[in-house]
Design an enzyme around this catalytic site. Sequence first.
Site: not given
Ligand code: BEZ
Length: 224
Positions: A46, A139
């Site tokens: 993330c 829209d």
């Molecule tokens: C990650 O962002 O590294 C991750 C998050 C949840 C499960 C596996 C990886």
Amino acid sequence: MPGLLLGDEAPNFEADTTQGRIRFHDFLGDSWGILFSHPRDFTPVCTTELGRAAKLAPEFSKRNVKMIALSIDSVQDHLAWCKDINAYNGEQPAEKLPFPIIADKNRELAVKLGMLDPDELDKDGMPLTARVVFVFGPDKKLKLSILYPATTGRNFDEILRVVDSLQLTAYKKVATPVDWKPGDSVMVVPTLPEEEAKKLFPKGIFTKELPSGKKYLRYTPQPE
Ligand code: BEZ
């Protein structure tokens, strides 16, 4: 059934974000919008994704696309994590990113938008948000959705590429072929009669001969 299908209108939810409380339709205004979820703050994949999204923010802005992220953490967590994301990007560890992150601690929005991944659970056995991308048109209707599991990070260059395709094909009677990139030739949509196509695409149409004899593989240079 929760979730959004192509053509559905974006729900006009209210939410707390890292840039204050928003009402989604007001946030979108007349712009295109991308709402993307991620499993959790302070996780490695993330962090790389949001870092890349932050670097590409000027590109989305150039295309009149407003960006907003979402995960099932608090505003406080999001703000602390933003410092890590900025540091990962080699910037000052500030709390701000070029787009807000929605806090959805109770998973209300994640359920409503069909974003939960039943295979990816937190330490309490509760599902995490999957890697969803929703692109909305001016829209406020859903034009594209992408759904990746937590373990596979997205390709944000691909997201920009699909925005380019969505915006081109929203206004011109063309479709973009496999692996298309901006500037490449495009396909004339199959429903457009030949005479009309000739008028609409003065740069010319190249029709590939096929064993079926059917004249459906029609290319034209990308229209302006
Ligand atoms: C990650 O962002 O590294 C991750 C998050 C949840 C499960 C596996 C990886």
